[in-house]
Design an enzyme around this catalytic site. Structure first.
Site, PDB file in Angstrom:
ATOM      1  N   GLU A  60       0.824  -1.201   0.000  1.00  0.00           N
ATOM      2  CA  GLU A  60       0.000   0.000   0.000  1.00  0.00           C
ATOM      3  C   GLU A  60       0.859   1.253   0.000  1.00  0.00           C
ATOM      4  O   GLU A  60       1.943   1.278   0.588  1.00  0.00           O
ATOM      5  CB  GLU A  60      -0.908   0.033   1.239  1.00  0.00           C
ATOM      6  N   CYS A  74       3.284   8.319   1.489  1.00  0.00           N
ATOM      7  CA  CYS A  74       3.781   7.334   2.445  1.00  0.00           C
ATOM      8  C   CYS A  74       4.021   6.045   1.672  1.00  0.00           C
ATOM      9  O   CYS A  74       3.088   5.473   1.102  1.00  0.00           O
ATOM     10  CB  CYS A  74       2.748   7.120   3.554  1.00  0.00           C
ATOM     11  N   CYS A  81       6.247  -7.453   7.610  1.00  0.00           N
ATOM     12  CA  CYS A  81       7.315  -6.918   8.459  1.00  0.00           C
ATOM     13  C   CYS A  81       7.587  -7.917   9.576  1.00  0.00           C
ATOM     14  O   CYS A  81       6.665  -8.538  10.104  1.00  0.00           O
ATOM     15  CB  CYS A  81       6.893  -5.577   9.068  1.00  0.00           C
ATOM     16  N   CYS A  85       5.601  -5.438  16.038  1.00  0.00           N
ATOM     17  CA  CYS A  85       5.024  -4.489  17.003  1.00  0.00           C
ATOM     18  C   CYS A  85       3.590  -4.938  17.312  1.00  0.00           C
ATOM     19  O   CYS A  85       2.822  -5.244  16.399  1.00  0.00           O
ATOM     20  CB  CYS A  85       5.048  -3.070  16.435  1.00  0.00           C
ATOM     21  N   CYS A  88       0.378  -3.576  15.528  1.00  0.00           N
ATOM     22  CA  CYS A  88       0.458  -3.348  14.085  1.00  0.00           C
ATOM     23  C   CYS A  88      -0.021  -4.551  13.282  1.00  0.00           C
ATOM     24  O   CYS A  88       0.476  -5.665  13.441  1.00  0.00           O
ATOM     25  CB  CYS A  88       1.904  -3.010  13.714  1.00  0.00           C
ATOM     26  N   GLY A 126       6.338  -2.307   6.451  1.00  0.00           N
ATOM     27  CA  GLY A 126       7.729  -2.715   6.571  1.00  0.00           C
ATOM     28  C   GLY A 126       8.583  -1.777   7.390  1.00  0.00           C
ATOM     29  O   GLY A 126       8.229  -0.627   7.662  1.00  0.00           O
ATOM     30  N   GLU A 127       9.718  -2.303   7.825  1.00  0.00           N
ATOM     31  CA  GLU A 127      10.737  -1.521   8.518  1.00  0.00           C
ATOM     32  C   GLU A 127      11.786  -1.147   7.471  1.00  0.00           C
ATOM     33  O   GLU A 127      12.547  -1.995   6.996  1.00  0.00           O
ATOM     34  CB  GLU A 127      11.351  -2.364   9.649  1.00  0.00           C
ATOM     35  N   SER A 158      11.416   6.388   8.661  1.00  0.00           N
ATOM     36  CA  SER A 158      10.946   6.107  10.013  1.00  0.00           C
ATOM     37  C   SER A 158      11.357   4.692  10.412  1.00  0.00           C
ATOM     38  O   SER A 158      11.100   3.735   9.678  1.00  0.00           O
ATOM     39  CB  SER A 158       9.419   6.235  10.055  1.00  0.00           C
ATOM     40  N   LEU A 182       9.050   5.239  18.894  1.00  0.00           N
ATOM     41  CA  LEU A 182       9.497   4.883  20.241  1.00  0.00           C
ATOM     42  C   LEU A 182       8.440   4.062  20.982  1.00  0.00           C
ATOM     43  O   LEU A 182       8.720   2.981  21.482  1.00  0.00           O
ATOM     44  CB  LEU A 182       9.812   6.163  21.021  1.00  0.00           C
ATOM     45  N   ASN A 260      -4.901   3.469  16.075  1.00  0.00           N
ATOM     46  CA  ASN A 260      -5.900   3.229  15.052  1.00  0.00           C
ATOM     47  C   ASN A 260      -6.261   1.762  15.209  1.00  0.00           C
ATOM     48  O   ASN A 260      -5.410   0.905  14.970  1.00  0.00           O
ATOM     49  CB  ASN A 260      -5.262   3.490  13.677  1.00  0.00           C
ATOM     50  N   CYS A 305      -0.585   0.419   7.764  1.00  0.00           N
ATOM     51  CA  CYS A 305       0.246  -0.158   8.805  1.00  0.00           C
ATOM     52  C   CYS A 305      -0.248   0.365  10.138  1.00  0.00           C
ATOM     53  O   CYS A 305      -0.793   1.452  10.217  1.00  0.00           O
ATOM     54  CB  CYS A 305       1.697   0.272   8.566  1.00  0.00           C
TER      55      CYS A 305
HETATM   56  S1  SF4 Z   1       5.442  -2.110   9.946  1.00  0.00           S
HETATM   57 FE1  SF4 Z   1       6.312  -0.694  11.485  1.00  0.00          FE
HETATM   58  S2  SF4 Z   1       4.858  -0.731  13.215  1.00  0.00           S
HETATM   59 FE2  SF4 Z   1       4.402  -2.506  11.916  1.00  0.00          FE
HETATM   60  S3  SF4 Z   1       5.566  -4.223  12.824  1.00  0.00           S
HETATM   61 FE3  SF4 Z   1       6.859  -3.294  11.226  1.00  0.00          FE
HETATM   62  S4  SF4 Z   1       8.120  -1.778  12.308  1.00  0.00           S
HETATM   63 FE4  SF4 Z   1       6.411  -2.304  13.677  1.00  0.00          FE
END
Ligand code: SF4
Length: 386
Positions: A60, A74, A81, A85, A88, A126-127, A158, A182, A260, A305
């Site tokens: 997306e 974005c 990912c 988290c 998420c 994704g990270e 980010s 964080l 969200n 995400c």
């Molecule tokens: S996409 Fe971002 S918020 Fe979601 S698990 Fe990966 S690092 Fe964490």
């Protein structure tokens, strides 16, 4: 733009090649991806693009139009990912693969069809720092005057805290902004929300953040804090957060993002408006921090995400606020993770790439975006031999 609309009349390519590219008999296509679905939020400020990759995976990208006319994109950097988290939805997928740099760039190309993009944030699926090479390559092309010509200061990466890559980002993508997700003011709490915090401790994270902020006189960073009801939204958390950034008031933009709601096993719930208001009051009045509350929107189109929170048109343009205000100067695409990541179940210290390997990556990026031209030239040679 379609292939037939590309300007090919400068004499570089033989006429027969141009003709075949235009009439669709060349076998080449302009994009490796396609927009499978496009939806707009009810107020028209946000457009979500579902982009289908060559192998059928979908990612997306969100185009957000600000009240002042600026547009932020974005982008996603991975399919799924692995950071996990707990709030998420993307994290529940696991890491299905990295995007190639051209797949990141094609999100920008698709988005430019919706609106002229000025800011890019790597906050989608994704990270980004787990797909470091592709992200660096993509940024290189985004900021290339001969390509997308975006200002590096308008690009934000980010991260949830991949320390080795945070250290190398300023070197490999100079002028690019860094944002840190964080989500908790203490190591103990952070480990519960962000599992990878066990590998990358809060103390180390704060050290690398200080290094980043010290790398230029006007450097700023955005700290993203997803507020989870009953988890990290009380006054004690606000106090500890304030203490954590004491002395950095001028360099921090703290962005509170009320959850969200997502369908994740942890079952987090949004905070009450009162809890968020109280946190803001403490952080701003007692600790003098610059705090924003990100209004989520796009319920009608859903976010990419758990971390992605779409801004309302009236929100401040965060990417502009933290820019350091200085200018600096088709293959199968699911690639294996970088070698150093395959050797360990967790993230490992990144090797320091040599200047020659960086130069090589830049070369690969240019080759990637020029693949169509190369193909056309090969076809021209082949035609001549016949
Ligand atoms: S996409 Fe971002 S918020 Fe979601 S698990 Fe990966 S690092 Fe964490």
């Amino acid at each position: 733009m379609t292939l037939g609309e590309v300007d090919m009349d400068d004499g570089t390519l033989p006429r027969i090649v141009v003709e075949r590219l235009r009439d669709g008999t060349s076998g080449f296509e302009l994009y490796t991806t396609r927009v499978a679905h496009e939806s707009a939020s009810s107020d028209g400020s946000t457009t979500k693009l579902i982009v289908e990759l060559q192998d059928g995976h979908k990612i997306e990208a969100c185009v957000m139009r600000h009240a002042k006319g600026r547009t932020t994109l974005c982008v996603s950097s991975q399919v799924g990912c692995k950071m996990g988290c707990t709030f998420c939805a993307t994290g529940t997928l696991g890491e299905l693969g990295n995007l190639a740099s051209f797949e990141i760039l094609e999100q920008l190309a698709h988005a430019n069809r919706v609106a002229a993009v000025r800011n890019v944030v790597f906050m989608g699926m994704g990270e980004p720092l787990n797909n470091y090479d592709s992200v660096i390559e993509a940024i290189g092309v985004m900021t290339d005057d001969k390509a997308f010509a975006l200002s590096a200061s308008k690009i934000t990466v980010s991260t949830v805290g991949v320390i080795p890559r945070m250290r190398t980002l300023t070197r490999d993508a100079p002028g690019t902004c860094l944002a840190l997700s964080l989500h908790a003011p203490t190591q103990e709490l952070r480990q519960k929300i962000v599992p990878t915090a066990t590998a990358y401790k809060l103390d180390d994270l704060m050290r690398v953040l200080e290094e980043y902020l010290a790398s230029g006189p006007k450097m700023k960073t955005m700290i993203e804090y997803c507020v989870l009801g009953g988890v990290n939204d009380d006054e004690t958390c606000a106090e500890k957060l304030g203490e954590l950034f004491r002395g950095k008031e001028e360099k921090i933009i703290l962005n509170l993002i009320p959850l969200n709601p997502t369908d994740t096993p942890a079952g987090h719930v949004p905070p009450t408006p009162e809890a968020v208001r109280k946190m803001m009051e403490i952080l701003m009045k007692k600790y003098g921090l610059f705090v924003t509350r990100r209004h989520t929107m796009g319920d009608d189109i859903a976010g990419a995400c758990g971390q992605l929170a779409l801004k309302t048109p009236g929100d401040p343009d965060m990417e502009d606020m933290m820019a350091p205000r200085r200018t600096t100067s088709a293959a199968k695409v699911r690639r294996a993770p970088p070698r150093e990541e395959r050797t360990s179940p967790t993230l490992v210290e990144a090797s320091q790439p040599s200047s020659s390997s960086r130069a090589q990556r830049t070369e690969y990026a240019l080759i990637g975006v020029s693949v169509l031209s190369a193909g056309m030239l090969a076809y021209a040679l082949y035609s001549r031999r016949r």
